[in-house]
Design a protein around this motif. Sequence first.
Motif, PDB file in Angstrom:
ATOM      1  N   LEU A  40      62.147  44.676 -74.480  1.00 23.27           N
ATOM      2  CA  LEU A  40      60.869  44.328 -73.876  1.00 23.27           C
ATOM      3  C   LEU A  40      59.920  43.763 -74.925  1.00 23.27           C
ATOM      4  O   LEU A  40      59.206  42.794 -74.683  1.00 23.27           O
ATOM      5  N   ALA A  41      59.941  44.403 -76.116  1.00 30.27           N
ATOM      6  CA  ALA A  41      59.043  43.950 -77.181  1.00 30.27           C
ATOM      7  C   ALA A  41      59.338  42.506 -77.560  1.00 30.27           C
ATOM      8  O   ALA A  41      58.424  41.703 -77.760  1.00 30.27           O
ATOM      9  N   LYS A  42      60.603  42.204 -77.679  1.00 28.01           N
ATOM     10  CA  LYS A  42      60.975  40.840 -78.066  1.00 28.01           C
ATOM     11  C   LYS A  42      60.492  39.841 -77.024  1.00 28.01           C
ATOM     12  O   LYS A  42      59.910  38.799 -77.362  1.00 28.01           O
ATOM     13  N   ALA A  43      60.717  40.160 -75.758  1.00 28.10           N
ATOM     14  CA  ALA A  43      60.288  39.247 -74.699  1.00 28.10           C
ATOM     15  C   ALA A  43      58.770  39.132 -74.679  1.00 28.10           C
ATOM     16  O   ALA A  43      58.209  38.051 -74.515  1.00 28.10           O
ATOM     17  N   PHE A  44      58.097  40.259 -74.886  1.00 29.43           N
ATOM     18  CA  PHE A  44      56.639  40.261 -74.872  1.00 29.43           C
ATOM     19  C   PHE A  44      56.094  39.406 -76.008  1.00 29.43           C
ATOM     20  O   PHE A  44      55.155  38.634 -75.832  1.00 29.43           O
ATOM     21  N   GLN A  45      56.700  39.561 -77.189  1.00 30.31           N
ATOM     22  CA  GLN A  45      56.217  38.811 -78.350  1.00 30.31           C
ATOM     23  C   GLN A  45      56.429  37.316 -78.166  1.00 30.31           C
ATOM     24  O   GLN A  45      55.660  36.502 -78.691  1.00 30.31           O
ATOM     25  N   ALA A  46      57.483  36.960 -77.424  1.00 29.61           N
ATOM     26  CA  ALA A  46      57.720  35.541 -77.181  1.00 29.61           C
ATOM     27  C   ALA A  46      56.566  34.919 -76.419  1.00 29.61           C
ATOM     28  O   ALA A  46      56.217  33.761 -76.629  1.00 29.61           O
ATOM     29  N   ASN A  47      55.960  35.698 -75.551  1.00 26.73           N
ATOM     30  CA  ASN A  47      54.847  35.170 -74.761  1.00 26.73           C
ATOM     31  C   ASN A  47      53.490  35.445 -75.366  1.00 26.73           C
ATOM     32  O   ASN A  47      52.485  34.908 -74.931  1.00 26.73           O
ATOM     33  N   ASN A  48      53.416  36.326 -76.329  1.00 27.16           N
ATOM     34  CA  ASN A  48      52.129  36.687 -76.932  1.00 27.16           C
ATOM     35  C   ASN A  48      52.271  36.607 -78.437  1.00 27.16           C
ATOM     36  O   ASN A  48      52.472  37.616 -79.112  1.00 27.16           O
ATOM     37  N   SER A  49      52.149  35.401 -78.952  1.00 30.95           N
ATOM     38  CA  SER A  49      52.528  35.202 -80.345  1.00 30.95           C
ATOM     39  C   SER A  49      51.612  35.910 -81.331  1.00 30.95           C
ATOM     40  O   SER A  49      51.953  36.082 -82.476  1.00 30.95           O
ATOM     41  N   GLY A  50      50.450  36.358 -80.901  1.00 32.81           N
ATOM     42  CA  GLY A  50      49.571  36.986 -81.875  1.00 32.81           C
ATOM     43  C   GLY A  50      49.909  38.443 -82.157  1.00 32.81           C
ATOM     44  O   GLY A  50      49.454  39.023 -83.125  1.00 32.81           O
ATOM     45  N   VAL A  51      50.751  39.004 -81.301  1.00 33.89           N
ATOM     46  CA  VAL A  51      50.947  40.452 -81.371  1.00 33.89           C
ATOM     47  C   VAL A  51      52.317  40.785 -81.975  1.00 33.89           C
ATOM     48  O   VAL A  51      53.330  40.211 -81.619  1.00 33.89           O
ATOM     49  N   GLN A  52      52.317  41.717 -82.890  1.00 35.54           N
ATOM     50  CA  GLN A  52      53.572  42.239 -83.439  1.00 35.54           C
ATOM     51  C   GLN A  52      53.815  43.617 -82.848  1.00 35.54           C
ATOM     52  O   GLN A  52      52.970  44.506 -82.963  1.00 35.54           O
ATOM     53  N   VAL A  53      54.960  43.794 -82.231  1.00 37.20           N
ATOM     54  CA  VAL A  53      55.261  45.078 -81.607  1.00 37.20           C
ATOM     55  C   VAL A  53      56.286  45.821 -82.464  1.00 37.20           C
ATOM     56  O   VAL A  53      57.377  45.325 -82.717  1.00 37.20           O
ATOM     57  N   PHE A  54      55.913  46.994 -82.917  1.00 36.92           N
ATOM     58  CA  PHE A  54      56.829  47.821 -83.701  1.00 36.92           C
ATOM     59  C   PHE A  54      57.350  48.956 -82.833  1.00 36.92           C
ATOM     60  O   PHE A  54      56.567  49.663 -82.222  1.00 36.92           O
ATOM     61  N   VAL A  55      58.660  49.136 -82.816  1.00 36.12           N
ATOM     62  CA  VAL A  55      59.238  50.206 -82.004  1.00 36.12           C
ATOM     63  C   VAL A  55      59.968  51.191 -82.909  1.00 36.12           C
ATOM     64  O   VAL A  55      60.826  50.808 -83.699  1.00 36.12           O
ATOM     65  N   GLN A  56      59.618  52.425 -82.765  1.00 41.28           N
ATOM     66  CA  GLN A  56      60.206  53.475 -83.597  1.00 41.28           C
ATOM     67  C   GLN A  56      60.818  54.528 -82.723  1.00 41.28           C
ATOM     68  O   GLN A  56      60.367  54.762 -81.617  1.00 41.28           O
ATOM     69  N   GLY A  57      61.812  55.234 -83.253  1.00 38.24           N
ATOM     70  CA  GLY A  57      62.407  56.331 -82.495  1.00 38.24           C
ATOM     71  C   GLY A  57      61.717  57.646 -82.795  1.00 38.24           C
ATOM     72  O   GLY A  57      60.502  57.704 -82.948  1.00 38.24           O
ATOM     73  N   GLY A  58      62.502  58.678 -82.920  1.00 38.77           N
ATOM     74  CA  GLY A  58      61.979  59.979 -83.304  1.00 38.77           C
ATOM     75  C   GLY A  58      62.146  61.035 -82.239  1.00 38.77           C
ATOM     76  O   GLY A  58      62.065  62.221 -82.523  1.00 38.77           O
ATOM     77  N   GLY A  59      62.366  60.602 -80.991  1.00 38.40           N
ATOM     78  CA  GLY A  59      62.503  61.617 -79.955  1.00 38.40           C
ATOM     79  C   GLY A  59      61.259  61.675 -79.097  1.00 38.40           C
ATOM     80  O   GLY A  59      60.159  61.312 -79.530  1.00 38.40           O
ATOM     81  N   SER A  60      61.449  62.159 -77.859  1.00 35.54           N
ATOM     82  CA  SER A  60      60.340  62.154 -76.903  1.00 35.54           C
ATOM     83  C   SER A  60      59.129  62.921 -77.415  1.00 35.54           C
ATOM     84  O   SER A  60      57.989  62.450 -77.313  1.00 35.54           O
ATOM     85  N   SER A  61      59.353  64.117 -77.964  1.00 30.54           N
ATOM     86  CA  SER A  61      58.202  64.901 -78.423  1.00 30.54           C
ATOM     87  C   SER A  61      57.464  64.186 -79.541  1.00 30.54           C
ATOM     88  O   SER A  61      56.236  64.251 -79.618  1.00 30.54           O
ATOM     89  N   ALA A  62      58.221  63.531 -80.417  1.00 31.94           N
ATOM     90  CA  ALA A  62      57.575  62.780 -81.495  1.00 31.94           C
ATOM     91  C   ALA A  62      56.685  61.696 -80.905  1.00 31.94           C
ATOM     92  O   ALA A  62      55.597  61.419 -81.404  1.00 31.94           O
ATOM     93  N   GLY A  63      57.160  61.087 -79.814  1.00 30.97           N
ATOM     94  CA  GLY A  63      56.363  60.047 -79.172  1.00 30.97           C
ATOM     95  C   GLY A  63      55.064  60.601 -78.628  1.00 30.97           C
ATOM     96  O   GLY A  63      54.001  59.996 -78.770  1.00 30.97           O
ATOM     97  N   VAL A  64      55.146  61.767 -78.002  1.00 30.10           N
ATOM     98  CA  VAL A  64      53.936  62.390 -77.453  1.00 30.10           C
ATOM     99  C   VAL A  64      52.935  62.684 -78.566  1.00 30.10           C
ATOM    100  O   VAL A  64      51.746  62.367 -78.464  1.00 30.10           O
ATOM    101  N   THR A  65      53.457  63.270 -79.648  1.00 30.08           N
ATOM    102  CA  THR A  65      52.582  63.577 -80.771  1.00 30.08           C
ATOM    103  C   THR A  65      51.971  62.317 -81.359  1.00 30.08           C
ATOM    104  O   THR A  65      50.775  62.267 -81.659  1.00 30.08           O
ATOM    105  N   ALA A  66      52.812  61.294 -81.514  1.00 29.78           N
ATOM    106  CA  ALA A  66      52.331  60.072 -82.147  1.00 29.78           C
ATOM    107  C   ALA A  66      51.200  59.451 -81.338  1.00 29.78           C
ATOM    108  O   ALA A  66      50.178  59.042 -81.898  1.00 29.78           O
ATOM    109  N   VAL A  67      51.372  59.370 -80.043  1.00 26.32           N
ATOM    110  CA  VAL A  67      50.318  58.731 -79.256  1.00 26.32           C
ATOM    111  C   VAL A  67      49.111  59.665 -79.133  1.00 26.32           C
ATOM    112  O   VAL A  67      47.968  59.226 -79.102  1.00 26.32           O
TER     113      VAL A  67
END
Lengths: 270, 304, 282
Positions: A40-67
């Motif tokens: 999704l990030a790759k497709a999104f970046q193709a249409n929105n050239s100003g934005v860099q999307v970084f995707v990281q793993g870590g597990g669901s709980s890590a995601g909750v904490t991160a956000v």
Amino acid sequence: MLVALAVFGAGCTSSTNNTASGTKLQLAGSTSVQPHAEVLAKAFQANNSGVQVFVQGGGSSAGVTAVGTGTADIGMSSANLSASQKSQYPNLKAVPIAVDGIAITVNPQNNISNLTTNQTRDIFTGNITNWNQVGGSDAKINVVNREEGSGTRDGIQKIVLKGGNFSTGGITQSSTGAVRSYVAGDSNAIGYISFAEVDNSVKALNIDGVAPTYDTIANGTYPVQRYFLFLTNGDPTGNAKAFIDFTLSPAGQAILKADKEVAISDVSAK
Amino acid sequence: MISIKPNRAGRSLRRSATQDIKGRAIELLLLLCGISSVCAIFLIIIFIFAEGLPFLIQAGPNFLISSVWQPTDNFADGLWGIFPIIIGSLLVTVGAVAIGMPLGVACAIFLAEIAPAPVRRILVPSVNALAGVPSVVYGFFGLLVVVPWIRGQFGGFGTSVLASWLILFIMILPTIISISTDSIRAVPKEFKEGSLAIGATHWQTIRSVLVPAASSGIIASVILGMGRAIGETMAVLMVAGNSITIPNSIFAPTSTLTAQIALEMGYATGAHREALFAMGIVLFAFIMILTGLANLASRRRIAY
Amino acid sequence: MEAKRRELVPFALLWGAGIATLVILIVILAYILANGLPVISWHFLTGEPALWGQTGGGIYSTIVATLAVTGISLLVAAPLSVGGAIYLNEYTKKTPLRKIISQAAEILAGIPSIIVGLFGFLFFVIYLAPLTGGWSMISGGLTLAFMVLPISLRTSEEALKTVPAELREGSLGLGATKWQSITTVVLPTALPGIITGLILGVGRAVGETAAILLTAGGSLNLIQSLRDPGRPMTLNIYDVLTEYRDTSTAYGTAAVLVIAILAITLITDWLMNNYSKKLKGL
């Protein structure tokens, strides 16, 4: 040393990664959601050239904490927010982006093709330890688990174990891919992975006679499933909102559908 | 004829005042550089202990003796026993040293006393190369070669105590070899010459004179190797299986303090995260004990 | 006669130990290189990483990330370690301060990488987040500096120790200040040893994973600034191996790393040999 830090801080781009309207969009969390988010990030970046999307793993709980702490703009979770997560980060908003089936997989050499929910539960809680107790050959069942913070593991615990505990006799692998690699290499192994990640190195079992397919997951007859969530701290704004909107758009949903994730619009269960 | 240049002397006298300040400033700067390692240790200790010590106190001795590990965000709902994990760390370390020590010390003796120069020229860089291979590459090799082999030969998961031993001993070999070699080389020539002069053979000299004389350094190297083994993370994470149980055979999987921290740190929050830091403190304590022992051992030299 | 024959067994065992060590190294290197070298190509080294589940990508972004964190760690650790070594060797006698610094460096060297990583996570990623950008190359690099510092400090100190006292005394006798002596005489002589120490430190930084795991982020994107998260090569091996079906990328990355390490080993070996020859000629 502090001087060096200050120099770096000043010398680098001043865009912080906390504002959703800067040029950086940070996603973090579930390793089950991660591969789809990257596409999704790759497709999104193709249409929105100003934005860099970084995707990281870590597990669901890590995601909750991160956000929740602001380290990521969007958290990826393959499990619903727990009560304690909700009380710790009360402002989190969850947007379901797809439904993911969890496949119970065994090695292709295993002649078992079907398990009941009860059998599956007993295997993972340690009450059944030998394949011959469920109609297979006489061999010890090698259980492969995900780590505690995994949304996939959480899904199994809720749906199959009905809140029970996993036995301690299994080994733990830290990602979907690792589980799959292990099961593919061990003829007595059993492990759970996102349905979308099943390939022909492993065999997905029928549960209660129902095979996991796009349709059975969509209409709910294959019970082992959960929502993939994108989480934001407060209502989504700026790039985060744009990314989520893109994910929910027909283009985004088509990407997910191609990856064997059930589009929200196709879900007819509950 | 030596000609004295009065200008030079005069100039240096005039310069001495500013040179003094400049020299002192430089000295201060260098002192700060030197202190940096002390600061580094303090920083690490302060932060790790700040995060983990309250938990350790709250959990009490049960943390170390209980065998049930069910972490959650808040302390009350979780079960915090890391006994199997501690056992796992100790078990993989002891085994790695049991295999690595004889091979390492033997190789050190070989390098110091027996190997001809061309062989040494190959072997010494090879030992350094072994030391340089990243731990994740060792884990890679272990996961793709050693684990399937164990599974094929002995059944079970493959990821096991044995797999950890086989990979860890290779990783601690360079430490043991290089320090032991230096220790043996450092034994004064007179010891060896004296022994040979009274008719002992080369091997008898090695066995009865050189090795005992170098024993403090050799022991120190083994203890440092133990420190390396107990602190290793990536390789163990990939081959040990990460099962929080006390293994009932060497073919059974296990978990170590390092691997458990690495595995859960990414998503641990609240009490769970503090518990992981508490595990870090336990690990740190083990390392401190081992380092202290190594120092003690290397200090008890035979006075030369 | 009897003793001579009995000698054969222990000597054979000792030879065996030496050969066994060599064989272990060769087996591991051969395995990685045999599987990994075929994967390496210009595209592999300069291309973008493949998306999840697909094979055939490049590792350019991981190479850049490795260079970034290594560079940062060296930038911080080199002056601190060389400066510290100079201080220890040139300015202090057997004072307690010297012992404290030496001991501290030794302890620092022995701290497991995961604990340094835990610290780095708390200090750089969380505490200093506004400065470092949270999970980033800066956080990773600064954390690595803690691990490079003791290695370079120790080797630099050793290098300075081996500079003969006559050189220093001669320089001071000619009227140079202490600092001038150091910069014009002592340092140049000790330079090969110091550089060796720094290269060894670089080797450690390049091969480090656990500390990076907790501080650098792990995103595959090519970094645009040092405050971006990234995935150095070691982390890539771990991720790729446990996530993707793409073991070929893992092999390729491992092969690149192994070649780098071999190069580092050979260079430091050559430097040290030349250096000791040079010193003997003095």
